[in-house]
Enzyme design. Structure first.
Site, mmCIF file in Angstrom:
data_model
loop_
_atom_site.group_PDB
_atom_site.id
_atom_site.type_symbol
_atom_site.label_atom_id
_atom_site.label_comp_id
_atom_site.label_asym_id
_atom_site.label_seq_id
_atom_site.Cartn_x
_atom_site.Cartn_y
_atom_site.Cartn_z
ATOM 1 N N GLN A 25 -6.543 3.306 10.050
ATOM 2 C CA GLN A 25 -6.274 2.323 11.093
ATOM 3 C C GLN A 25 -6.885 2.759 12.428
ATOM 4 O OE1 GLN A 25 -3.527 -0.603 10.051
ATOM 5 N NE2 GLN A 25 -5.347 -0.007 8.926
ATOM 6 N N PHE B 189 -5.665 -7.054 7.952
ATOM 7 C CA PHE B 189 -5.431 -8.158 7.004
ATOM 8 C C PHE B 189 -4.309 -9.106 7.423
ATOM 9 C CE2 PHE B 189 -6.734 -4.479 4.165
ATOM 10 C CZ PHE B 189 -8.068 -4.854 4.121
ATOM 11 N N ALA C 187 3.856 8.532 4.636
ATOM 12 C CA ALA C 187 4.511 7.763 3.574
ATOM 13 C C ALA C 187 4.937 8.634 2.391
ATOM 14 C CB ALA C 187 3.574 6.644 3.111
ATOM 15 N N GLY D 226 0.844 -1.194 0.000
ATOM 16 C CA GLY D 226 0.000 0.000 0.000
ATOM 17 C C GLY D 226 0.880 1.246 0.000
ATOM 18 N N ASN D 227 0.346 2.324 0.523
ATOM 19 C CA ASN D 227 1.030 3.608 0.554
ATOM 20 C C ASN D 227 2.368 3.512 1.309
ATOM 21 O OD1 ASN D 227 0.473 6.747 2.091
ATOM 22 N ND2 ASN D 227 0.726 6.490 -0.099
ATOM 23 N N TRP D 228 2.344 2.911 2.490
ATOM 24 C CA TRP D 228 3.571 2.767 3.298
ATOM 25 C C TRP D 228 4.358 1.532 2.866
ATOM 26 C CZ3 TRP D 228 7.158 5.249 5.299
ATOM 27 C CH2 TRP D 228 7.898 4.867 6.423
ATOM 28 N N GLY D 229 3.661 0.472 2.538
ATOM 29 C CA GLY D 229 4.341 -0.751 2.102
ATOM 30 C C GLY D 229 5.233 -0.482 0.900
ATOM 31 N N LYS E 229 -1.499 6.240 18.639
ATOM 32 C CA LYS E 229 -1.588 7.621 18.123
ATOM 33 C C LYS E 229 -2.678 7.739 17.064
ATOM 34 C CE LYS E 229 0.256 6.953 13.925
ATOM 35 N NZ LYS E 229 -0.394 7.281 12.650
HETATM 36 P P1 NAD Z 1 -2.874 1.441 2.752
HETATM 37 O O1 NAD Z 1 -3.648 2.276 3.685
HETATM 38 O O2 NAD Z 1 -2.313 2.087 1.534
HETATM 39 O O3 NAD Z 1 -3.843 0.228 2.346
HETATM 40 C C1 NAD Z 1 -3.961 -0.277 1.073
HETATM 41 C C2 NAD Z 1 -3.322 -1.633 0.978
HETATM 42 O O4 NAD Z 1 -4.190 -2.635 1.556
HETATM 43 C C3 NAD Z 1 -3.109 -2.025 -0.482
HETATM 44 O O5 NAD Z 1 -1.845 -2.619 -0.656
HETATM 45 C C4 NAD Z 1 -4.205 -3.053 -0.695
HETATM 46 O O6 NAD Z 1 -3.882 -3.986 -1.695
HETATM 47 C C5 NAD Z 1 -4.238 -3.723 0.655
HETATM 48 N N1 NAD Z 1 -5.431 -4.524 0.839
HETATM 49 C C6 NAD Z 1 -6.722 -4.185 0.587
HETATM 50 N N2 NAD Z 1 -7.520 -5.247 0.846
HETATM 51 C C7 NAD Z 1 -6.720 -6.257 1.272
HETATM 52 C C8 NAD Z 1 -6.948 -7.584 1.707
HETATM 53 N N3 NAD Z 1 -8.180 -8.103 1.756
HETATM 54 N N4 NAD Z 1 -5.884 -8.333 2.058
HETATM 55 C C9 NAD Z 1 -4.640 -7.826 2.034
HETATM 56 N N5 NAD Z 1 -4.351 -6.572 1.634
HETATM 57 C C10 NAD Z 1 -5.391 -5.802 1.261
HETATM 58 O O7 NAD Z 1 -1.695 0.686 3.546
HETATM 59 P P2 NAD Z 1 -0.335 1.333 4.085
HETATM 60 O O8 NAD Z 1 -0.389 2.819 4.066
HETATM 61 O O9 NAD Z 1 0.772 0.658 3.372
HETATM 62 O O10 NAD Z 1 -0.357 0.931 5.628
HETATM 63 C C11 NAD Z 1 0.218 -0.246 6.124
HETATM 64 C C12 NAD Z 1 0.521 -0.050 7.599
HETATM 65 O O11 NAD Z 1 1.516 0.971 7.714
HETATM 66 C C13 NAD Z 1 -0.666 0.429 8.441
HETATM 67 O O12 NAD Z 1 -0.680 -0.233 9.677
HETATM 68 C C14 NAD Z 1 -0.410 1.907 8.649
HETATM 69 O O13 NAD Z 1 -0.914 2.410 9.867
HETATM 70 C C15 NAD Z 1 1.102 1.952 8.651
HETATM 71 N N6 NAD Z 1 1.695 3.250 8.247
HETATM 72 C C16 NAD Z 1 1.172 3.982 7.230
HETATM 73 C C17 NAD Z 1 1.777 5.180 6.871
HETATM 74 C C18 NAD Z 1 1.257 6.042 5.746
HETATM 75 O O14 NAD Z 1 1.576 7.237 5.708
HETATM 76 N N7 NAD Z 1 0.519 5.478 4.807
HETATM 77 C C19 NAD Z 1 2.915 5.611 7.535
HETATM 78 C C20 NAD Z 1 3.434 4.831 8.565
HETATM 79 C C21 NAD Z 1 2.806 3.637 8.912
HETATM 80 P P1 13P Z 2 -2.199 7.950 9.005
HETATM 81 O O1 13P Z 2 -2.450 6.477 8.843
HETATM 82 O O2 13P Z 2 -3.187 8.623 9.878
HETATM 83 O O3 13P Z 2 -2.039 8.635 7.669
HETATM 84 O O4 13P Z 2 -0.807 8.121 9.726
HETATM 85 C C1 13P Z 2 0.350 7.897 9.009
HETATM 86 C C2 13P Z 2 1.467 7.677 9.952
HETATM 87 O O5 13P Z 2 1.481 6.680 10.642
HETATM 88 C C3 13P Z 2 2.516 8.717 10.028
HETATM 89 O O6 13P Z 2 3.558 8.338 10.857
#
Ligand code: NAD
Ligand code: 13P
Length: 423
Positions: free
Chosen positions: A372, A113, A169, A12-15, A277
Site C-alpha cells: 500500500q 480496489f 496480519a 486478503g491477508n488482513w481481510g 506509516k
Molecule cells: P492483501 O495485500 O492480502 O491483498 C490481496 C487481496 O486483494 C486478495 O483478497 C485479492 O483477492 C484482492 N484483490 C486482488 N485484485 C483485486 C481486485 N481487482 N479487486 C478486488 N480485490 C482484489 O490485502 P490485505 O492484507 O487484506 O490488506 C487489506 C488492507 O488492510 C490494506 O489497506 C492493508 O494496508 C491493511 N492492513 C494489512 C495488514 C497485513 O498485515 N496484511 C495489517 C493491517 C492492515
Molecule cells: P504492511 O502492509 O507493510 O505489511 O503493514 C502491515 C500493517 O499495517 C501492520 O499494522
C-alpha cells in the site's frame, strides 16, 4: 429482536484475519450478532501448492475456485495459509449476495480496489447499515484527500468508522497478542448507551464530526480534508428491533483476548496513522537496505511521526489529536511494527539490497498480496504538490523521489536535514 448480520468485504491477508476475529466473536455473542459471517472473495482460480498440508486433499493437483477451497478446507490457502478459520465464515464470490441484509459491513481490501467495489455496492446494501474501514490508505482525487471511512460513507450513504493498529496480519491470525484502535462515532440515534467517557453522545477525545439528529436525518459537516467540498449526508436510523450499535457492541465485535480494542473518536487520526506509516515504512526499508542500522531507521521513524501529525493538523484541522499518533496503537505502535516486519518495509529493503524495482519485488515475494506504501507515496505526493507543500513534508517527498528514481536511498538524510537551513 433481530440480530446484526456481518459481512467482511475483502479476503486478503488482513481481510481473512479480521473475518476470523469477527467470526469468533459472532459465535460468542449470539444475542447481538448472527453467528454466520459472510466474507466476500474476489474470485480467482488457485492450485494448492505441493508443500501445503492440503497437498493430499482431493482438491489438490488442479486449479480450484478460491471460495471453494476456503469453504471446504476452512483455510484461505492463498492469502492466509496454515491458519484454521472458524466454520461460521462463508466465502462468497457474489458481492451483492454477500452484503445482502448485512447491517455491519467491514471493509478490508487493498485501497486501490475500494472505489470500484463501492460503485458495485450502491443500491445493494441495507440503507441503515453501518461500516468499519480497516483499509490503510487515502483517497486522493482532483477534489482533495479523503479518508476511506469518509468516502465509503459518502458513496454508500452510511456511517463508516475505522479500525487500524499495529497489526501484522499473520501475528493476529496466530493469536499472538496485539492491540488495535477503533474509531467509531456513530450517529447519536444508534447509541442507546453512554459512551466510554460516560457522556452520552459525547466524545472522550473531543468530537470532530458534527452529527446532529434532525427528525431521523443526520446532517454531517465535512472534514477540512484537502479541497473537499461541503456535503450533507443523510443517515437512516437503525431500526429499534436491532441491538444498538453502541461503542460497547462494536467493541464486542472486534475485541479478543489476543486482540485488544481501544475505542476512540478520532477517526481522522486513526485513518491517517494507518495510511501514512506505509510511506515511512518504505523509507525505513530503504535505509535498512543500505545496512545503516537501527539509528538510521529510528531517525526516519521520528521524522515520519512528526509528518503524520503535521499532515493531520494541516489538512484535517486541529480536532485531529496529536495523542492519537503518539499514544495509540494506530499511531506510534503501527509505525514501529510496520518498520520492523511489515511488507512495505521488507520489500523496500530487498529492493535496495538487490538493486531491483520494488514493484518486481512485490510480485516475486507477496503471492498476490499488495503493497500500500508505493501507491500511497505517489497519491500523497500529488496532493502535497497540488497544495504547494512538498517541502513541508520532506520525508514523504523523499520517498516519492526515491521511488521515481530522482534520488537514491543514500540521499534521504540530506533530504530530511532541517539543520542544513541554519548552517
Ligand atoms: P492483501 O495485500 O492480502 O491483498 C490481496 C487481496 O486483494 C486478495 O483478497 C485479492 O483477492 C484482492 N484483490 C486482488 N485484485 C483485486 C481486485 N481487482 N479487486 C478486488 N480485490 C482484489 O490485502 P490485505 O492484507 O487484506 O490488506 C487489506 C488492507 O488492510 C490494506 O489497506 C492493508 O494496508 C491493511 N492492513 C494489512 C495488514 C497485513 O498485515 N496484511 C495489517 C493491517 C492492515
Ligand atoms: P504492511 O502492509 O507493510 O505489511 O503493514 C502491515 C500493517 O499495517 C501492520 O499494522
Amino acid at each position: 429482536s433481530k440480530k446484526h448480520k456481518v459481512c467482511i468485504v475483502g479476503s486478503g491477508n488482513w481481510g481473512t484475519t479480521i473475518a476470523k476475529v469477527v467470526a469468533e466473536n459472532t459465535n460468542e455473542h449470539g444475542d447481538i450478532f448472527e453467528p454466520e459471517v459472510q466474507m466476500w472473495v474476489f474470485e480467482e482460480e488457485y492450485e494448492i501448492p505441493k508443500d501445503s498440508k492440503h497437498a493430499s486433499s482431493e482438491l489438490a493437483g488442479k486449479t480450484q475456485k478460491l471460495t471453494e477451497l476456503i469453504n471446504t478446507l476452512h483455510e484461505n490457502v492463498k492469502y492466509l495459509p496454515n491458519i484454521a478459520l472458524p466454520k461460521n465464515i462463508v466465502a462468497n464470490p457474489d458481492l451483492a449476495d454477500a452484503v445482502k441484509d448485512a447491517t455491519i459491513l467491514v471493509f478490508n481490501l487493498p485501497h486501490q480496489f475500494i472505489g470500484r467495489i463501492c460503485d458495485q455496492l450502491k443500491g445493494k446494501i441495507v440503507p441503515y447499515a453501518r461500516g468499519i474501514s480497516c483499509i490503510k490508505g487515502l483517497e486522493v482525487s482532483d477534489s482533495g484527500c479523503q479518508l476511506f471511512s469518509d468516502s465509503i460513507g459518502a458513496k454508500l450513504g452510511i456511517y463508516c468508522g475505522a479500525l487500524s493498529g499495529a497489526n501484522i496480519a499473520t501475528e493476529v491470525a496466530q493469536e499472538k497478542f496485539s492491540e488495535t484502535t477503533v474509531a467509531y462515532e456513530p450517529p447519536t440515534m444508534d447509541s442507546q448507551q453512554p459512551t466510554p467517557a460516560g457522556t452520552p453522545g459525547g466524545s472522550p477525545h473531543g468530537s470532530h464530526l458534527d452529527l446532529t439528529q434532525l427528525d431521523g436525518e443526520v446532517k454531517r459537516q465535512p472534514r477540512a480534508g484537502g479541497k473537499q467540498g461541503d456535503r450533507k449526508q443523510r443517515l437512516m436510523a437503525l431500526p429499534t428491533e436491532y441491538p444498538p450499535l453502541s461503542h460497547k457492541n462494536m467493541t464486542k465485535l472486534f475485541h479478543r483476548p489476543y486482540f485488544h480494542v481501544h475505542l476512540i473518536n478520532d477517526v481522522v487520526g486513526v485513518s491517517l496513522g494507518g495510511a501514512l506509516k506505509n510511506i515511512v515504512a518504505l523509507a525505513a526499508g530503504f535505509v535498512d537496505g543500505l545496512g545503516w542500522g537501527d539509528n538510521a531507521k529510528a531517525a526516519v521513524m521520528r521524522v515520519g511521526i512528526v509528518e503524520e501529525v503535521k499532515f493531520g493538523k494541516t489538512f484535517f484541522g486541529d480536532s485531529v489529536r496529536t495523542a492519537t499518533f503518539t499514544e495509540e496503537s494506530c499511531g506510534v505502535a503501527d509505525l514501529i511494527t510496520s518498520c520492523s516486519g511489515g511488507r512495505n518495509f521488507r520489500c523496500a529493503k530487498m529492493a535496495v539490497q538487490e538493486g531491483k524495482n520494488i514493484d518486481d519485488i512485490e510480485k516475486r515475494e507477496l503471492n498476490g498480496q499488495k503493497l500500500q506504501g508505493t501507491s500511497t507515496a505517489y497519491e500523497v505526493h500529488s496532493f502535497l504538490k497540488a497544495e504547494g507543500k512538498e517541502d513541508e513534508f520532506p520525508l514523504f517527498t523523499a520517498v516519492w523521489r526515491v521511488l521515481e528514481g530522482e534520488k537514491q536511498p543514500h540521499d534521504i538524510p540530506d533530504m530530511i536535514n532541517t539543520t542544513a537551513k541554519i548552517l
